[in-house]
Design a protein around this motif. Structure first.
Motif, mmCIF file in Angstrom:
data_model
loop_
_atom_site.group_PDB
_atom_site.id
_atom_site.type_symbol
_atom_site.label_atom_id
_atom_site.label_comp_id
_atom_site.label_asym_id
_atom_site.label_seq_id
_atom_site.Cartn_x
_atom_site.Cartn_y
_atom_site.Cartn_z
ATOM 1 N N LYS A 34 -2.841 5.300 3.427
ATOM 2 C CA LYS A 34 -3.004 4.316 4.497
ATOM 3 C C LYS A 34 -4.454 4.218 4.984
ATOM 4 O O LYS A 34 -5.001 3.130 5.121
ATOM 5 C CB LYS A 34 -2.078 4.682 5.664
ATOM 6 C CG LYS A 34 -2.057 3.684 6.767
ATOM 7 C CD LYS A 34 -1.038 4.079 7.833
ATOM 8 C CE LYS A 34 -0.957 3.018 8.895
ATOM 9 N NZ LYS A 34 0.091 3.334 9.873
ATOM 10 N N LYS A 87 -7.144 1.263 4.293
ATOM 11 C CA LYS A 87 -7.678 0.538 5.455
ATOM 12 C C LYS A 87 -9.198 0.461 5.391
ATOM 13 O O LYS A 87 -9.788 -0.597 5.602
ATOM 14 C CB LYS A 87 -7.237 1.221 6.748
ATOM 15 C CG LYS A 87 -7.720 0.527 7.984
ATOM 16 C CD LYS A 87 -7.280 1.252 9.245
ATOM 17 C CE LYS A 87 -7.861 0.548 10.454
ATOM 18 N NZ LYS A 87 -7.595 1.264 11.686
ATOM 19 N N LYS A 97 -0.525 -6.179 5.593
ATOM 20 C CA LYS A 97 -0.378 -4.880 4.935
ATOM 21 C C LYS A 97 1.074 -4.432 4.987
ATOM 22 O O LYS A 97 1.688 -4.390 6.049
ATOM 23 C CB LYS A 97 -1.290 -3.864 5.605
ATOM 24 C CG LYS A 97 -2.752 -4.260 5.529
ATOM 25 C CD LYS A 97 -3.624 -3.366 6.409
ATOM 26 C CE LYS A 97 -5.043 -3.854 6.409
ATOM 27 N NZ LYS A 97 -5.443 -4.505 7.619
ATOM 28 N N SER A 104 4.491 -8.871 -2.421
ATOM 29 C CA SER A 104 3.044 -8.781 -2.179
ATOM 30 C C SER A 104 2.271 -9.473 -3.306
ATOM 31 O O SER A 104 2.780 -9.653 -4.404
ATOM 32 C CB SER A 104 2.611 -7.318 -2.050
ATOM 33 O OG SER A 104 2.741 -6.650 -3.276
ATOM 34 N N ILE A 129 0.848 -1.192 0.000
ATOM 35 C CA ILE A 129 0.000 0.000 0.000
ATOM 36 C C ILE A 129 0.880 1.238 0.000
ATOM 37 O O ILE A 129 1.808 1.346 0.811
ATOM 38 C CB ILE A 129 -0.901 0.014 1.257
ATOM 39 C CG1 ILE A 129 -1.777 -1.239 1.287
ATOM 40 C CG2 ILE A 129 -1.734 1.287 1.318
ATOM 41 C CD1 ILE A 129 -2.442 -1.491 2.626
ATOM 42 N N TYR A 133 3.280 -1.205 4.030
ATOM 43 C CA TYR A 133 3.192 0.212 3.666
ATOM 44 C C TYR A 133 4.525 0.684 3.094
ATOM 45 O O TYR A 133 5.572 0.497 3.704
ATOM 46 C CB TYR A 133 2.796 1.045 4.879
ATOM 47 C CG TYR A 133 1.429 0.679 5.398
ATOM 48 C CD1 TYR A 133 0.283 1.111 4.750
ATOM 49 C CD2 TYR A 133 1.293 -0.130 6.518
ATOM 50 C CE1 TYR A 133 -0.981 0.759 5.200
ATOM 51 C CE2 TYR A 133 0.027 -0.487 6.982
ATOM 52 C CZ TYR A 133 -1.093 -0.041 6.318
ATOM 53 O OH TYR A 133 -2.338 -0.393 6.771
#
Length: 193
Positions: A121, A125, A140, A156, A116, A142
């Motif tokens: 963020k 979410k 997740k 990922s 992400i 980031y």
């Protein structure tokens, strides 16, 4: 009277910044503050708290992210300028869930790793919460910068990031699974200014 105009240094926004500054009668350069688009709401809020009137020019996506992280925000959108760029895949920036070509989300197991873009963020979410209610579970990751490379390097399974022209998405062999948030260009300011 507006004292400061906070503008983004993002090249894709240059045309909108120029048009908006003309609309504002080309204010003197000493009134213009240049910043990253995602920081503009925070700068406007800080200037307002210090008694300085200011407006900011940014993307609606970045302002929404700010709103989701600041429940007591005193900022509002003063004007929306519809984004219409023929170079953009969807005519405007769109926050998307991306995955490998020739697959669908339903083809995966219910436990996935998603990279992400850190700028999004809270929007991510909120979106992933909907999928989690359907039984998915996400690890997740980031990242600042290229989220597509996390997918390309096997870090990922999915990506959440802004799609503009779609070039980096296509190079990584990704496709759009879902549109999360469509952006426009906005002028923001404090509620009481």
């Amino acid at each position: 009277m507006i004292v400061f105009i906070v503008v983004p240094n993002n090249k894709s926004l240059a045309n909108y910044v120029g048009t908006t500054l003309q609309y504002l009668q080309n204010p003197s350069k000493d009134r213009i503050v240049v910043s990253r688009g995602e920081d503009i709401p925070f700068i406007i809020e800080e200037l307002s708290q210090n008694g300085k009137k200011a407006i900011g020019l940014t993307g609606r996506d970045l302002f929404k992210e700010y709103e989701l992280s600041n429940y007591n925000s005193k900022l509002i959108i003063l004007k929306t300028i519809n984004w219409n760029d023929k170079k953009a895949l969807f005519g405007k920036p769109v926050l998307c869930l991306l995955g490998p070509k020739d697959k669908k989300l339903e083809d995966f197991s219910k436990t996935l790793r998603v990279s992400i873009n850190l700028k999004y963020k809270n929007l991510a979410k909120k979106y992933l919460n909907i999928l989690e209610d359907k039984g998915y579970r996400f690890a997740k990751i980031y990242l600042s910068g290229s989220t597509e490379s996390a997918y390309s390097n096997g870090i990922s399974d999915l990506v959440i990031d802004i799609v503009y022209t779609g070039t980096s998405m296509k190079k990584a062999n990704l496709q759009v699974y879902d549109k999360i948030f469509e952006s426009d260009f906005v002028i923001i300011g404090a509620k009481n200014d």
